[in-house]
Design an enzyme around this catalytic site. Structure first.
Site, mmCIF file in Angstrom:
data_model
loop_
_atom_site.group_PDB
_atom_site.id
_atom_site.type_symbol
_atom_site.label_atom_id
_atom_site.label_comp_id
_atom_site.label_asym_id
_atom_site.label_seq_id
_atom_site.Cartn_x
_atom_site.Cartn_y
_atom_site.Cartn_z
ATOM 1 N N PHE A 21 40.850 33.787 37.634
ATOM 2 C CA PHE A 21 41.364 34.115 36.297
ATOM 3 C C PHE A 21 40.650 33.382 35.161
ATOM 4 O O PHE A 21 40.168 32.270 35.342
ATOM 5 C CB PHE A 21 42.868 33.804 36.240
ATOM 6 C CG PHE A 21 43.646 34.490 37.332
ATOM 7 C CD1 PHE A 21 43.867 35.861 37.293
ATOM 8 C CD2 PHE A 21 44.145 33.772 38.418
ATOM 9 C CE1 PHE A 21 44.561 36.507 38.308
ATOM 10 C CE2 PHE A 21 44.847 34.410 39.442
ATOM 11 C CZ PHE A 21 45.055 35.775 39.381
ATOM 12 N N ASP A 22 40.612 34.059 33.993
ATOM 13 C CA ASP A 22 40.099 33.430 32.767
ATOM 14 C C ASP A 22 41.253 33.008 31.860
ATOM 15 O O ASP A 22 41.120 32.110 31.045
ATOM 16 C CB ASP A 22 39.248 34.424 31.954
ATOM 17 C CG ASP A 22 38.098 34.973 32.761
ATOM 18 O OD1 ASP A 22 37.495 34.209 33.533
ATOM 19 O OD2 ASP A 22 37.818 36.189 32.629
ATOM 20 N N THR A 23 42.370 33.754 31.965
ATOM 21 C CA THR A 23 43.507 33.522 31.061
ATOM 22 C C THR A 23 44.788 33.359 31.868
ATOM 23 O O THR A 23 45.033 34.131 32.809
ATOM 24 C CB THR A 23 43.680 34.717 30.092
ATOM 25 O OG1 THR A 23 42.472 34.882 29.359
ATOM 26 C CG2 THR A 23 44.833 34.496 29.126
ATOM 27 N N ARG A 55 41.755 29.991 29.265
ATOM 28 C CA ARG A 55 42.560 30.165 28.068
ATOM 29 C C ARG A 55 44.032 30.107 28.458
ATOM 30 O O ARG A 55 44.430 30.674 29.485
ATOM 31 C CB ARG A 55 42.244 31.496 27.408
ATOM 32 C CG ARG A 55 42.993 31.681 26.096
ATOM 33 C CD ARG A 55 42.448 32.824 25.299
ATOM 34 N NE ARG A 55 42.235 33.985 26.155
ATOM 35 C CZ ARG A 55 41.740 35.136 25.706
ATOM 36 N NH1 ARG A 55 41.425 35.261 24.437
ATOM 37 N NH2 ARG A 55 41.575 36.150 26.520
ATOM 38 N N ARG A 246 41.628 39.721 34.970
ATOM 39 C CA ARG A 246 41.288 38.290 35.044
ATOM 40 C C ARG A 246 42.379 37.448 34.370
ATOM 41 O O ARG A 246 42.133 36.343 33.890
ATOM 42 C CB ARG A 246 39.942 38.033 34.354
ATOM 43 C CG ARG A 246 38.762 38.786 34.967
ATOM 44 C CD ARG A 246 38.016 38.024 36.041
ATOM 45 N NE ARG A 246 37.703 36.665 35.695
ATOM 46 C CZ ARG A 246 37.452 35.718 36.613
ATOM 47 N NH1 ARG A 246 37.480 36.006 37.899
ATOM 48 N NH2 ARG A 246 37.185 34.481 36.242
#
Ligand code: PLP
Ligand code: CA
Length: 305
Positions: A21-23, A55, A246
């Site tokens: 994951f990014d967020t 994030r 993501r």
């Protein structure tokens, strides 16, 4: 759906999870803290995720506080944040009214059942409102009120929306005004429909229970704008330019947080055992939503490398 994966104590699985994951969307109460008590290791966990470039967005159904007040609370518990990191159900409602409904002037006033958080977010979106924390609505109903509400002389003809959030001063007078705006065609909105409000290791009435008398009397169901409403997910996606695949939703409640992430087709959902619902609730045959991952507590994520 696949069996949820248990991450606590499994370093390899934790790393794999974080890399996916990014967020991360964080539910607040029951995940970060309980009321005013921050869970141990939570600020450090947020710090770790941010140091990996993730994030972090805080998504709460609590409509009694504005985003600014939430940011202040986060900063106060050593989770550095600003207003733009927070997405609350009061803000979600205000944005929906101002940018989606776009009611014409003269029919764009909101009758508020709720606290100051709702009022602040409506004001910040330039939406006119009445009711809310106004002392004139915090009193017993009189025979003159019944008459004036019924003949419309005490109603504001500009009201086009009834917005219901958690109101600690709910009374017959406010409910009577709300009902009669609905009977005259106002749009029925709810900040969120949490049936209960967890406090002091017990459950009190949530916004969804405060709204029920109006739903019952009007025969209408409100459009809800907090989790699990996909109106809120769409607004979050638009604001943060999310890649849903993501993005992971972290929460304690199945019918709000986990359902929100599953219906939003996010890449994953993580369930913690520190809030309202527990593992046994998604293990039931008729579980309302099942997470893709679970941990005992949020700070278990710190054991990733
Ligand atoms: N609504 C109110 C009024 C609350 O006080 C809370 C928790 O503090 C909630 C809803 C649930 O918030 P969350 O979505 O952060 O769990
Ligand atoms: Ca929660």
């Amino acid at each position: 759906a696949a069996e949820p994966k248990y991450l606590t104590g499994d370093k390899a699985a934790l790393n794999e999870f974080i890399d996916k994951f990014d967020t991360f969307l964080f539910d607040c109460d029951g995940v970060l803290w309980s009321g005013d008590h921050v869970y141990e290791g939570v600020p450090e966990t947020l710090h770790l995720l941010r140091s990996k470039g993730k994030r972090t967005v805080f998504v709460t159904n609590n409509s009694t506080k504005s985003r600014g007040e939430y940011a202040k609370k986060l900063n106060g518990v050593n989770i550095p944040s600003d207003v733009e990191d927070v997405f609350g159900s009061a803000y979600s409602s205000a944005v929906y009214i101002s940018r989606i409904l776009k009611l014409p002037v003269g029919k764009n006033k909101v009758f508020v059942i709720g606290e100051a958080g709702v009022e602040k977010e409506l004001a910040s979106e330039g939406v006119p409102f009445i009711g809310g924390t106004d002392e004139n609505f915090r009193r017993d109903i009189t025979p003159a009120d019944f008459e004036g509400i019924a003949d419309g002389s005490l109603l504001d003809p500009e009201v086009g929306v009834v917005l219901c959030g958690l109101d600690f001063h709910i009374n017959y007078l406010k409910l009577a005004h709300g009902l009669h705006y609905l009977r005259r065609g106002a749009i029925f909105l709810a900040t969120n429909i949490d049936s209960t409000l967890p406090l002091h290791h017990d459950l009190f009435l949530g916004a969804g229970s405060i709204m029920m008398p109006l739903a019952n009397a009007s025969g209408q169901k409100p459009l809800e704008l907090g989790k699990p409403s996909q109106a809120m997910m769409d607004a979050i996606e638009g604001k943060f330019q999310l890649d849903r695949s993501r993005t992971c939703m972290i929460g304690d409640r199945l019918n709000t947080d986990i359902k929100f992430g599953v219906e939003g087709k996010l890449g994953g959902t993580l369930h913690v055992q520190t809030g309202v619902d527990k593992k046994k609730d998604w293990q039931k045959k008729d579980a309302i939503a099942v997470p893709s991952f679970y941990v005992d507590k949020l700070s278990d994520l710190r054991h990733a490398a």
